[in-house]
Design an enzyme around this catalytic site. Structure first.
Site, PDB file in Angstrom:
ATOM      1  N   GLN A  61       8.445   6.545  -3.841  1.00  0.00           N
ATOM      2  CA  GLN A  61       9.816   6.016  -3.463  1.00  0.00           C
ATOM      3  C   GLN A  61      10.791   6.283  -4.245  1.00  0.00           C
ATOM      4  O   GLN A  61      11.968   5.973  -4.028  1.00  0.00           O
ATOM      5  CB  GLN A  61       9.418   4.444  -3.429  1.00  0.00           C
ATOM      6  CG  GLN A  61       8.572   4.099  -2.281  1.00  0.00           C
ATOM      7  CD  GLN A  61       8.325   2.706  -2.208  1.00  0.00           C
ATOM      8  OE1 GLN A  61       7.673   1.893  -3.103  1.00  0.00           O
ATOM      9  NE2 GLN A  61       8.940   1.944  -1.107  1.00  0.00           N
ATOM     10  N   HIS A 110      -0.592  -1.980  -0.147  1.00  0.00           N
ATOM     11  CA  HIS A 110       0.762  -1.116   0.386  1.00  0.00           C
ATOM     12  C   HIS A 110       1.210  -0.143  -0.665  1.00  0.00           C
ATOM     13  O   HIS A 110       1.570   0.956  -0.117  1.00  0.00           O
ATOM     14  CB  HIS A 110       1.833  -2.355   0.525  1.00  0.00           C
ATOM     15  CG  HIS A 110       3.066  -1.795   1.101  1.00  0.00           C
ATOM     16  ND1 HIS A 110       3.515  -2.441   2.133  1.00  0.00           N
ATOM     17  CD2 HIS A 110       4.052  -1.046   0.444  1.00  0.00           C
ATOM     18  CE1 HIS A 110       4.742  -1.637   2.332  1.00  0.00           C
ATOM     19  NE2 HIS A 110       5.136  -1.012   1.220  1.00  0.00           N
ATOM     20  N   HIS A 162       1.123   3.915  -0.233  1.00  0.00           N
ATOM     21  CA  HIS A 162       2.180   4.904  -0.508  1.00  0.00           C
ATOM     22  C   HIS A 162       1.646   6.363  -1.481  1.00  0.00           C
ATOM     23  O   HIS A 162       2.303   7.402  -1.068  1.00  0.00           O
ATOM     24  CB  HIS A 162       3.415   4.275  -1.524  1.00  0.00           C
ATOM     25  CG  HIS A 162       4.380   3.630  -0.727  1.00  0.00           C
ATOM     26  ND1 HIS A 162       5.208   4.254   0.313  1.00  0.00           N
ATOM     27  CD2 HIS A 162       4.650   2.253  -0.545  1.00  0.00           C
ATOM     28  CE1 HIS A 162       5.771   3.352   0.781  1.00  0.00           C
ATOM     29  NE2 HIS A 162       5.745   2.026   0.297  1.00  0.00           N
TER      30      HIS A 162
HETATM   31 ZN    ZN Z   1       6.538   0.381   0.611  1.00  0.00          ZN
END
Ligand code: ZN
Length: 185
Positions: free
Chosen positions: A52, A138, A142
């Site tokens: 991210q 979660h 990723h």
């Molecule tokens: Zn996320």
């Protein structure tokens, strides 16, 4: 001083890649972790995985202490995490800093057994349940190129279709900087 890192959004290639395991925890890893905590807090997130922030590394930071119920829970880092077992199931509404404004109910195991390396290089084996198990799953997704929207019903995807398209085209303006694949940083 930690710095804010732009967040990669849905449609960015790195979010679909499997992250590389970290072999050595060096000063770069520690700086990255500090920058990720800083970025996550400014973006008001409770978890952030390295892809991210455009890093193809098996690492995520977690901080659920913003939530009243977990205010004494210390932020922590997971490196090279692996879920070794799970039990039960629960349906919880999720969102993601990489997919701003999209929300949806996701069914996941209620309890997980996790193996990971902490920031000091120590191997940890632990059991998690409730919200923490949820956030961890979660974030680990990723690291495997998976996103929470992959679990949504066709109906929910249909409802969010326009928004997802806008995110893909980067026609969004969340309250934190987003990664631009065309610039080099
Ligand atoms: Zn996320």
């Amino acid at each position: 001083m930690p710095k804010i890192l732009p967040i990669t959004t849905y449609g960015t290639e790195i979010l679909r890649k499997v992250s590389k395991p970290i072999e050595n925890i060096d000063i770069d890893t520690i700086n990255l972790v500090n920058d990720m905590f800083y970025t996550m807090n400014l973006a008001d997130g409770i978890g952030l995985a390295a892809p991210q922030v455009n890093k193809n590394l098996s690492l995520a930071v977690i901080d659920i202490s913003k939530l009243e119920e977990y205010k004494d829970y210390k932020p922590f880092v997971i490196i090279n995490p692996k879920i070794t077992d799970h039990h039960g199931s629960s349906l919880i509404n999720e969102g993601c800093l990489s997919i701003p404004e999209v929300r949806g109910d996701v069914k996941r195991p209620e309890e997980i057994y996790l193996e990971y390396i902490d920031i000091n290089g120590k191997e940890i084996k632990a059991e998690f349940s409730g919200l923490l198990a949820r956030v961890l799953q979660h974030e680990i997704d990723h690291l495997n190129g998976k996103l929470f929207i992959d679990y949504l019903s066709e109906e929910d995807i249909e409802k969010n279709k326009t928004l997802l398209k806008k995110i893909k085209q980067r026609k969004i303006n969340p309250p934190y900087p987003i990664y631009n694949p065309k610039s080099k940083y």
